[in-house]
Design a protein around this motif. Sequence first.
Motif, PDB file in Angstrom:
ATOM      1  N   TYR A 280       0.817  -1.210   0.000  1.00 38.08           N
ATOM      2  CA  TYR A 280       0.000   0.000   0.000  1.00 38.08           C
ATOM      3  C   TYR A 280       0.853   1.264   0.000  1.00 38.08           C
ATOM      4  O   TYR A 280       0.360   2.351   0.283  1.00 38.08           O
ATOM      5  N   SER A 281       2.130   1.146  -0.317  1.00 32.99           N
ATOM      6  CA  SER A 281       3.067   2.275  -0.244  1.00 32.99           C
ATOM      7  C   SER A 281       2.597   3.476  -1.051  1.00 32.99           C
ATOM      8  O   SER A 281       2.776   4.615  -0.625  1.00 32.99           O
ATOM      9  N   ASP A 282       1.996   3.239  -2.223  1.00 31.85           N
ATOM     10  CA  ASP A 282       1.568   4.341  -3.081  1.00 31.85           C
ATOM     11  C   ASP A 282       0.345   5.078  -2.533  1.00 31.85           C
ATOM     12  O   ASP A 282      -0.010   6.135  -3.027  1.00 31.85           O
ATOM     13  N   ARG A 283      -0.278   4.553  -1.494  1.00 30.48           N
ATOM     14  CA  ARG A 283      -1.467   5.184  -0.907  1.00 30.48           C
ATOM     15  C   ARG A 283      -1.160   5.958   0.379  1.00 30.48           C
ATOM     16  O   ARG A 283      -2.074   6.475   1.021  1.00 30.48           O
ATOM     17  N   VAL A 284       0.117   6.057   0.759  1.00 27.13           N
ATOM     18  CA  VAL A 284       0.508   6.821   1.944  1.00 27.13           C
ATOM     19  C   VAL A 284       0.453   8.310   1.596  1.00 27.13           C
ATOM     20  O   VAL A 284       1.053   8.751   0.619  1.00 27.13           O
ATOM     21  N   ILE A 285      -0.273   9.075   2.393  1.00 26.17           N
ATOM     22  CA  ILE A 285      -0.467  10.506   2.148  1.00 26.17           C
ATOM     23  C   ILE A 285       0.735  11.275   2.708  1.00 26.17           C
ATOM     24  O   ILE A 285       1.142  11.051   3.845  1.00 26.17           O
ATOM     25  N   PRO A 286       1.312  12.220   1.941  1.00 29.98           N
ATOM     26  CA  PRO A 286       2.438  13.021   2.442  1.00 29.98           C
ATOM     27  C   PRO A 286       2.046  13.835   3.677  1.00 29.98           C
ATOM     28  O   PRO A 286       0.908  14.298   3.804  1.00 29.98           O
ATOM     29  N   VAL A 287       2.995  14.010   4.568  1.00 27.46           N
ATOM     30  CA  VAL A 287       2.780  14.716   5.840  1.00 27.46           C
ATOM     31  C   VAL A 287       2.233  16.120   5.625  1.00 27.46           C
ATOM     32  O   VAL A 287       1.334  16.566   6.340  1.00 27.46           O
ATOM     33  N   ASP A 288       2.748  16.854   4.628  1.00 29.23           N
ATOM     34  CA  ASP A 288       2.361  18.254   4.453  1.00 29.23           C
ATOM     35  C   ASP A 288       0.879  18.440   4.119  1.00 29.23           C
ATOM     36  O   ASP A 288       0.341  19.525   4.283  1.00 29.23           O
TER      37      ASP A 288
END
Length: 172
Positions: free
Chosen positions: A142-150
């Motif tokens: 699911y790596s591509d579905r991790v939302i960036p912190v900003d």
Amino acid sequence: MAILQSQVESSNGFDIESLAPSGDYIATCLDIADEFGVTRRKYQSEETEQQDVTRMLFGFKGKDGELHKIQTWEMKISGSPKSKLFNFLSDWLGQAPSMGWDYCEMKGKGAVIKVEHKTSQLGKTYAVISGISPVKTSLADYSDRVIPVDQFGASTSTPAPATPSTDDSIPF
């Protein structure tokens, strides 16, 4: 001469405005807040001791499409295989963490979390992380579905007030 000093207690953690929904989510570690020298009561005792503690803030997109935040309970900073922190990191990494490794490297990394609701004795409902696992396993990625912190905006931890140490042997 005796000098009165206020007792150092940890903060309640990060400012979270709403109750995160329960369910399984792909989350991003937004922040990690360590607090050192926090006075805590010893387990099943009236005595107190100084402890170093940490808590982690995660963000995720709910089924409603909204961004939500959730934090872990406060965990004692300990490398003991029996500690909550060690077990939490082991579950998140999919293996035991190496001794001497800085777990703050996990800020910005993804995880699959299970969110549940718990009700306190006073009737307040809290969202808690009841399980965590890596975003990439042999069965799923699911790596591509991790939302960036900003995308979550600034995190706001509220650290406890620090008291000066008289021990010169501490390197920080």
